[in-house]
Design an enzyme around this catalytic site. Structure first.
Site, PDB file in Angstrom:
ATOM      1  N   GLU A  36       0.866  -1.189   0.000  1.00 23.67           N
ATOM      2  CA  GLU A  36       0.000   0.000   0.000  1.00 23.67           C
ATOM      3  C   GLU A  36       0.893   1.226   0.000  1.00 23.67           C
ATOM      4  O   GLU A  36       1.798   1.353   0.813  1.00 23.67           O
ATOM      5  CB  GLU A  36      -0.910  -0.034   1.226  1.00 23.67           C
ATOM      6  CG  GLU A  36      -1.565   1.273   1.595  1.00 23.67           C
ATOM      7  CD  GLU A  36      -2.472   1.843   0.506  1.00 23.67           C
ATOM      8  OE1 GLU A  36      -3.192   1.071  -0.145  1.00 23.67           O
ATOM      9  OE2 GLU A  36      -2.426   3.083   0.300  1.00 23.67           O
ATOM     10  N   CYS A  44     -10.970   4.680   1.542  1.00 23.85           N
ATOM     11  CA  CYS A  44     -12.161   4.548   2.379  1.00 23.85           C
ATOM     12  C   CYS A  44     -11.879   4.944   3.811  1.00 23.85           C
ATOM     13  O   CYS A  44     -12.536   5.783   4.394  1.00 23.85           O
ATOM     14  CB  CYS A  44     -12.656   3.108   2.332  1.00 23.85           C
ATOM     15  SG  CYS A  44     -13.694   2.648   3.718  1.00 23.85           S
ATOM     16  N   GLY A 114       4.570   1.114   0.048  1.00 20.72           N
ATOM     17  CA  GLY A 114       5.220   1.423  -1.222  1.00 20.72           C
ATOM     18  C   GLY A 114       4.243   1.299  -2.366  1.00 20.72           C
ATOM     19  O   GLY A 114       3.063   1.011  -2.173  1.00 20.72           O
ATOM     20  N   GLY A 184     -23.795  13.326  -6.001  1.00 18.37           N
ATOM     21  CA  GLY A 184     -23.815  11.931  -5.573  1.00 18.37           C
ATOM     22  C   GLY A 184     -23.628  11.897  -4.058  1.00 18.37           C
ATOM     23  O   GLY A 184     -23.684  12.936  -3.395  1.00 18.37           O
ATOM     24  N   GLU A 205     -25.864  19.670  -9.697  1.00 19.21           N
ATOM     25  CA  GLU A 205     -25.906  18.318 -10.272  1.00 19.21           C
ATOM     26  C   GLU A 205     -26.348  18.431 -11.737  1.00 19.21           C
ATOM     27  O   GLU A 205     -27.332  19.094 -12.049  1.00 19.21           O
ATOM     28  CB  GLU A 205     -26.871  17.445  -9.464  1.00 19.21           C
ATOM     29  CG  GLU A 205     -27.200  16.090 -10.066  1.00 19.21           C
ATOM     30  CD  GLU A 205     -25.964  15.212 -10.296  1.00 19.21           C
ATOM     31  OE1 GLU A 205     -25.138  15.088  -9.382  1.00 19.21           O
ATOM     32  OE2 GLU A 205     -25.827  14.676 -11.425  1.00 19.21           O
ATOM     33  N   ALA A 270     -16.901  16.867  -6.852  1.00 22.07           N
ATOM     34  CA  ALA A 270     -17.355  15.547  -6.384  1.00 22.07           C
ATOM     35  C   ALA A 270     -18.032  14.851  -7.558  1.00 22.07           C
ATOM     36  O   ALA A 270     -19.190  14.453  -7.490  1.00 22.07           O
ATOM     37  CB  ALA A 270     -18.295  15.709  -5.195  1.00 22.07           C
ATOM     38  N   HIS A 444     -41.092  -2.825  19.595  1.00 20.09           N
ATOM     39  CA  HIS A 444     -41.771  -1.549  19.763  1.00 20.09           C
ATOM     40  C   HIS A 444     -41.199  -0.845  20.973  1.00 20.09           C
ATOM     41  O   HIS A 444     -41.049  -1.471  22.006  1.00 20.09           O
ATOM     42  CB  HIS A 444     -43.273  -1.767  19.951  1.00 20.09           C
ATOM     43  CG  HIS A 444     -44.029  -0.499  20.168  1.00 20.09           C
ATOM     44  ND1 HIS A 444     -44.300   0.361  19.128  1.00 20.09           N
ATOM     45  CD2 HIS A 444     -44.532   0.075  21.290  1.00 20.09           C
ATOM     46  CE1 HIS A 444     -44.964   1.410  19.608  1.00 20.09           C
ATOM     47  NE2 HIS A 444     -45.114   1.252  20.914  1.00 20.09           N
TER      48      HIS A 444
END
Lengths: 465, 465
Positions: A36, A44, A114, A184, A205, A270, A444
């Site tokens: 990585e 993420c 890396g 989005g 948008e 975005a 409930h």
């Protein structure tokens, strides 16, 4: 050629696909390495899902603290320190990244910081980082390099006047005004976040609705809710002619033949993602691509034997949970632990307030497919728990086969929608019917009763509407 | 004899069983009346589930507002107006009760405010209220009179020194100190609530753990969490020798051969419920009872043809959602709309913080039954969403058949536990396995991922632990 080590699996990329695939291989007792380039957890965990959730939680609480009288409470001088809000978000990301590194150690995954390239089947070369120049021999390779933010053409990202979500997550100052290009999930979440802290937000948008992949009714309600919160929204609108100044950006909003100029402190782009494929495949490696995404078969294997791919790099829907599922499934298959499964159903979530979550077909998609369907709908205004929590905005909508009752799709907007969708996720996975949801006793008072009542409403049997 | 009206169904009691049964009969086009002595919605809606959830939401927010720095926020002088907190709770109950009255009108249910007795099959007599003396002719009668709070023997409830939850919900002053007798869901919720607002709370339970019906590990963690919050807990302890003074109550806590005297401003009795059966059955009506609960068969019919009963009045588990299910099922059966179903699986929830929710067998129960079971467990400290929300206390625990993986029970303690349990509820209803939960893609990042990871942990396949 430097030292050669032999692995059962080398994973290129340490995000939700990569780290999960590596850990799974470790659980299966395989010798595995994960390369990585930045930090374990990928986009993420470090620059996406996780840090944004920390920010949104601050925003939510800030909003609630400004209306304490709703709950019989009182405060003086509600304030925030934007740098601290951001710092907390970075802290959460850091903590989770350390968690992944811990899991790597626990599962005996060699974690290599890396960049890597795959020169040929059976081989991974480290091209950046401390181990640069090292070659790893690998019976299997899993490409999980994911995606990065797509940038607006001819608009360089400088982290001040122009940002993607990545720069926004690192910024320590709150802009007075912002234009968010693209509505989005990411655009919508940042719109909620900035507006909550007092930024003047313009959300633009190109498509006819915000959250274009969501059900029309849901998008409409969110549109109204956002406008009530003070966000300016332009749908069916293009952003053109960005002029970046020292302290502001001017741009044109073009809708049909109308053009409006606005001036904002910052632009947040975005507009989606592009594949992280550059430098990943060696020149002589003929892995088939489709518009820069890696093509894979049902077992997640590419056209080159022993080279697999999973996660965002194999294309949409670009969701962390889908990526994780794919990588784990690919690894299970590669080591003979069950048949690999391709993704069929998955939920999608947007963590603004009110929250939005869905799984399966929208009503429009069901209509376009020519399906004979029924709709069951239940508003949170009729939910005791929602009213008791002063969170009664929104509804649950379920679309099912008119004959058999099998669930085609479910759409929730409202408090905890992102948690409530899980039950419909299981239902769709098990091919359950609305009747089966209706016949399940729900506690409930909970918001989950609305999940049941929407199912019951399909046949006119909801008690509370 | 006064005027006689003929109904397809007369329901005695307007709580979660009664009002739901009446509405369902209305949906089926039946002529139906519902007699309720107080307000539509019964104890649950007016003096139980709903108003307590409003109070708990105020308490939660108050707690969070006192630690704004966790989220990069700041406030000065966080305060509360206890009378307003209580007033909001009454307001929510009032709003929901009006909602039930609206549903009665919508479904053409005659709502009669009064008490009723069933002198014989086919007949209901109004014994109190504006229509006192009126007889209703009814092809079917559904007894749904529910339960009321059990009182401590020889300790009159005065609403100041001695309360049940009912008086607590009407009180406008916050006691400085309180002894809560009984640590079931009601006792535990009030303990959390009062402690959150600064009352010195002593929670006393006769059995060896708080929340005696919950899994031992869950109860243990809640015990620790409550002590950390400042609540004093005595388990395996009896309360004896109450001495009610003008401004305080003295009582003895007796544990084995040790006795400790404490003095508190108020005692809250939360020692369970007793059947509301007094005056419901005419002298000549030989409906079989079992310790004051009405005995019913699989179709909810008593030994007297045409007289049915559902909800708390037929005995434990005394839960609103179970009551509603029973009444709707009884009504469906009575009018030939499907076969009536007896309750098999149901969730139980406690809305303190951290929340507690469960369905099915505890680990102890599985052990005692001699079942071959496996346990899967996942802590919220390993959940990205929980960490991002600063709510990482707790865990998900699932107990399943060691061979088939079928779920025997699930236990959740932590944020939104009461919503998360819904997915396990559906799983148990559908006889799903832990593998099926594991293979369902759950949205990232959500708390519901912990539901999946606990299932995966059963076979050592959880990625994040």
């Amino acid at each position: 050629m430097a030292e050669t080590v032999e692995y059962d699996l080398v994973v290129v990329g340490g995000g939700p696909a990569g780290y999960a695939g590596a850990i799974r291989a470790g659980q299966l007792g395989k010798r595995v390495a994960c390369v990585e380039m930045e930090r374990a957890g990928g986009t993420c965990l470090n620059w996406g899902c996780i840090p944004t959730k920390a920010l949104l939680k601050s925003a939510e609480l800030y909003q609630k603290m400004k209306k304490p009288e709703t709950f019989g409470l009182s405060v003086k001088e509600v304030g925030f320190d934007f740098a601290k809000v951001m710092e907390r978000s970075r802290g959460v990301a850091g903590q989770m990244a350390k968690g992944v590194e811990f899991l790597f150690r626990k599962n005996k995954v060699d974690y290599i910081v890396g960049r890597a390239t795959v020169p040929a089947a059976g081989m991974v070369e480290i091209t950046e980082g401390e181990q640069k120049g090292k070659f790893l021999k690998a019976k299997n390779v899993l490409i999980a390099t994911g995606c990065k933010m797509r940038r607006l053409p001819d608009l360089p990202v400088d982290g001040a006047r122009v940002m993607t979500s990545r720069e926004a997550l690192a910024s320590k100052t709150l802009p007075k005004s912002i234009a968010i290009v693209g509505a989005g999930a990411i655009g919508v979440e940042f719109a909620y976040f900035y507006n909550a802290f007092g930024t003047q937000v313009t959300l633009v948008e190109m498509l006819p609705q915000i959250l274009p992949v969501e059900d029309e009714e849901v998008a409409k309600l969110l549109h109204r809710a956002f406008e009530k919160q003070g966000i300016k929204i332009h749908v069916g609108t293009k952003c053109e002619n960005f002029r970046v100044g020292k302290d502001s950006v001017k741009l044109n909003l073009v809708k049909g033949d109308k053009t409006e100029e606005i001036e904002v402190e910052t632009v947040l782009s975005a507009i989606g993602v592009v594949a992280n494929i550059e430098g990943v495949l060696g020149k002589n490696l003929k892995v088939e691509l489709d518009r820069n995404y890696v093509k894979v078969g049902d077992d997640y294997q590419t056209n080159v034997k022993g080279i697999y791919a999973a996660g965002d790099i194999v294309g949409p829907p670009w969701l962390a949970h889908v990526a994780t599922f794919e990588a784990v499934s690919a690894v299970n298959g590669m080591f003979g632990h069950g048949k690999p499964e391709r993704v069929k159903n998955f939920p999608g979530c947007t963590y603004c307030q009110p929250q939005v979550a869905s799984t399966g077909l929208t009503e429009k998609a069901a209509k376009e497919k020519g399906l004979a369907y029924k709709v069951g709908k239940f508003p949170f205004t009729a939910s005791g728990k929602a009213v008791a929590s002063a969170e009664s905005e929104g509804f649950v909508k379920v679309i099912s086969d008119a004959k058999t009752g099998e669930i085609y799709g479910a759409h929730i907007i409202g408090a905890e929608a992102t948690e409530l969708i899980a039950e419909y996720g299981l239902a769709v996975h098990l091919e359950a019917t609305v009747e089966e949801i209706h016949q399940t006793i729900h506690a409930h008072p909970t918001l989950s009763e609305a999940v049941m009542e929407a199912a019951a409403a399909t046949s006119g049997e909801a008690i509370h509407i």
